[in-house]
Write a protein that holds these residues in place. Sequence first.
Motif, short mmCIF file in Angstrom:
data_model
loop_
_atom_site.label_atom_id
_atom_site.label_comp_id
_atom_site.label_asym_id
_atom_site.label_seq_id
_atom_site.Cartn_x
_atom_site.Cartn_y
_atom_site.Cartn_z
N ARG A 31 0.86 -1.19 0.00
CA ARG A 31 0.00 0.00 0.00
C ARG A 31 0.89 1.24 0.00
O ARG A 31 2.09 1.17 0.30
CB ARG A 31 -0.91 0.01 1.23
N ASN A 32 0.32 2.40 -0.31
CA ASN A 32 1.16 3.60 -0.32
C ASN A 32 1.57 3.95 1.12
O ASN A 32 1.00 3.45 2.09
CB ASN A 32 0.49 4.77 -1.06
N SER A 55 1.27 6.53 3.08
CA SER A 55 0.30 7.14 4.01
C SER A 55 -0.68 6.10 4.55
O SER A 55 -1.07 6.14 5.71
CB SER A 55 -0.44 8.30 3.35
N GLU A 56 -1.08 5.14 3.71
CA GLU A 56 -1.96 4.06 4.18
C GLU A 56 -1.25 3.22 5.24
O GLU A 56 -1.84 2.90 6.28
CB GLU A 56 -2.36 3.14 3.02
N ASN A 69 6.85 -1.99 4.70
CA ASN A 69 6.13 -1.26 3.66
C ASN A 69 7.07 -0.87 2.53
O ASN A 69 8.07 -0.19 2.74
CB ASN A 69 5.46 -0.01 4.24
N CYS A 77 -1.87 -6.15 0.49
CA CYS A 77 -2.37 -4.78 0.43
C CYS A 77 -3.74 -4.79 1.09
O CYS A 77 -4.02 -5.65 1.92
CB CYS A 77 -2.42 -4.28 -1.02
N ALA A 78 -4.64 -3.88 0.71
CA ALA A 78 -5.96 -3.83 1.33
C ALA A 78 -6.94 -4.84 0.73
O ALA A 78 -7.87 -5.27 1.41
CB ALA A 78 -6.53 -2.42 1.22
N LYS A 85 -10.21 1.93 12.32
CA LYS A 85 -9.82 3.35 12.27
C LYS A 85 -9.70 3.95 13.67
O LYS A 85 -9.00 4.93 13.87
CB LYS A 85 -10.81 4.13 11.43
#
Length: 178
Positions: free
Chosen positions: A99-100, A102-103, A114, A137-138, A168
Amino acid sequence: MKDQFPAYKGATVILYNQDGNIDAARDAAKKIAGWGYKNVSILTGGFQGWEKAGKTVAKGPAASKIAYVRKLLPGEFEVEAFKKLVKNPSKGILIIDVRNASEAAANALPNTKNIPLEDLEQRLADLPKGEEVVFHCATGARAEMAYNVLKKLGYSAKFVKAKVDFDKEKKGEYKISE
């Protein structure tokens, strides 16, 4: 029989009529697709057409329950094994979160590193030699893309086609599912 169908909506469902008439099969296919199944098809010619084509036919009593076992794609790492690996890391296996940044900074699985998908080719030196790499990933989409990148470059890797939901509210809380 809707409650007997697999929970996985990507399951392959093939319908046929014993006599080859596809009208009832077509109605059933529409109904099953309406339940959210994405891979529904009708066997042209029905069972008789299958036999005439010389295809293999299993003998014995028909099953009374629907049984579905999803086949892994080439390079795919089994979800249950991945869950265990996240909780109990194995020497020689590196889990890469593609994932990027920030994620991954917002929430990440334990025991992972990461390397965003878009940076993967530039960061090959970050992959230890001799270790198996498992991408996640997600949803599994970027993980599969990362697997394909490394495969083309001659690396040995795997990917997980799973949904990873992060809480979250609570950092470090997650759920992995197919």
